[in-house]
Scaffold this active site. Structure first.
Site, short mmCIF file in Angstrom:
data_model
loop_
_atom_site.label_atom_id
_atom_site.label_comp_id
_atom_site.label_asym_id
_atom_site.label_seq_id
_atom_site.Cartn_x
_atom_site.Cartn_y
_atom_site.Cartn_z
N SER A 143 46.30 26.39 21.15
CA SER A 143 45.44 25.21 21.02
C SER A 143 45.21 24.94 19.54
O SER A 143 45.25 25.87 18.72
CB SER A 143 44.09 25.47 21.70
OG SER A 143 43.17 24.44 21.41
N TYR A 156 37.22 31.11 22.88
CA TYR A 156 38.45 30.38 23.20
C TYR A 156 39.34 30.30 21.96
O TYR A 156 40.53 30.60 22.01
CB TYR A 156 38.07 28.99 23.70
CG TYR A 156 39.23 28.07 23.98
CD1 TYR A 156 40.07 28.30 25.07
CD2 TYR A 156 39.46 26.95 23.19
CE1 TYR A 156 41.13 27.43 25.34
CE2 TYR A 156 40.51 26.08 23.46
CZ TYR A 156 41.34 26.33 24.53
OH TYR A 156 42.38 25.47 24.80
#
Length: 267
Positions: A143, A156
């Site tokens: 990401s 995350y």
């Protein structure tokens, strides 16, 4: 490098029942691949499979990727069905929307389990096939958050950064075996990722983020990603202008980036 072709190639995609995985499955099928779709719910996988071009060529293989015995069984099913794997796309993931001070250690570990450890285990399980074939590509969906690190996404971001670095080491180790490794860094893409993102207590957030709602369409993400993978790219950033600017600034001037992030409204 000559652009590769997916005709007749076997592509295994995790998290394939929705979102990015579903879009990637659709694009790979359009490019002529035999797609193996994996997620926890068989019925949802079948709903996706029947919508793909040439549905009879694709296979739904149910597995919880955090369960090592299920992963081993899924791997055996894939080899029994197709005999080889040309691409493995580690896509299954879990996001987060919580401040560090509100995030329990159980939630920290849950995110790391899905976004890091499970992908490591699946890749290690499949690696002997790639090495024996002397060919193939292993891709990880990281990401932009794994490159930048922003508020509400600490665990995350950390997990996505960890899988990026692990993939870099893997690339160096298997290069002489003809196995290629790519890492994909999506920015905001219009999926249900924020509905399922964990809050500090480890429960799904249950609503859409504005940034995600205004993000890239999943089909456009998949087209860009598959095209980049076919071209042999190893570092693939797919997102809007803001995300690409952030990645660029992160390389040129980390301190400028940190100042920018402090001012961002990212939740």
């Amino acid at each position: 490098m000559a652009k590769q072709d997916l005709t007749g190639k076997v592509v295994w995609i995790t998290g394939a029942s929705s979102g990015l995985g579903k879009a990637l499955a659709k694009e790979c099928a359009l490019q002529g691949a035999d797609v193996i779709l994996t997620a926890r719910r068989y019925e949802e996988l079948e709903k996706v499979r029947v919508t793909l071009l040439n549905p009879e060529r694709h296979v739904s293989v149910c597995a919880d990727i955090t369960d090592e015995s299920q992963v081993r069984h899924a791997y055996a099913q894939v080899l029994a069905a197709k005999g080889r794997i040309d691409w493995l796309i580690n896509n299954a993931g879990l996001s987060q929307r919580a401040l560090i001070q509100d995030t329990t250690m159980q939630t920290e570990r849950a995110i790391m389990e899905v976004d890091y450890f499970s992908q490591v285990f699946l890749t290690k399980t499949v690696l002997p096939t790639f090495i024996a074939q002397k060919s193939g590509r292993i891709a990880f969906v990281s990401s932009v958050a794994g490159l930048l690190g922003t508020q509400y996404r600490a665990s995350y971001s950390a997990a996505k950064a960890a899988i990026h670095m692990w993939a870099n080491s893997l690339r160096a180790e298997v290069a002489q075996d003809g196995v290629e490794v790519s890492v994909i860094f999506p920015g905001f893409v219009k999926t249900n990722v924020s509905f399922n993102a964990l809050n500090g207590e480890g429960k799904p957030q249950g609503h859409q983020d504005e940034a995600i709602e205004n993000g890239l369409e999943p089909d456009l993400f998949a087209q860009s990603t598959v095209s980049a993978l076919l071209a042999g790219e190893e570092y693939i950033v797919v997102g809007g202008a803001k995300e690409k600017l952030g990645v660029w600034v992160s390389r040129l001037s980390p301190s400028t980036l940190y100042k920018m992030i402090r001012k961002m409204k990212v939740k």
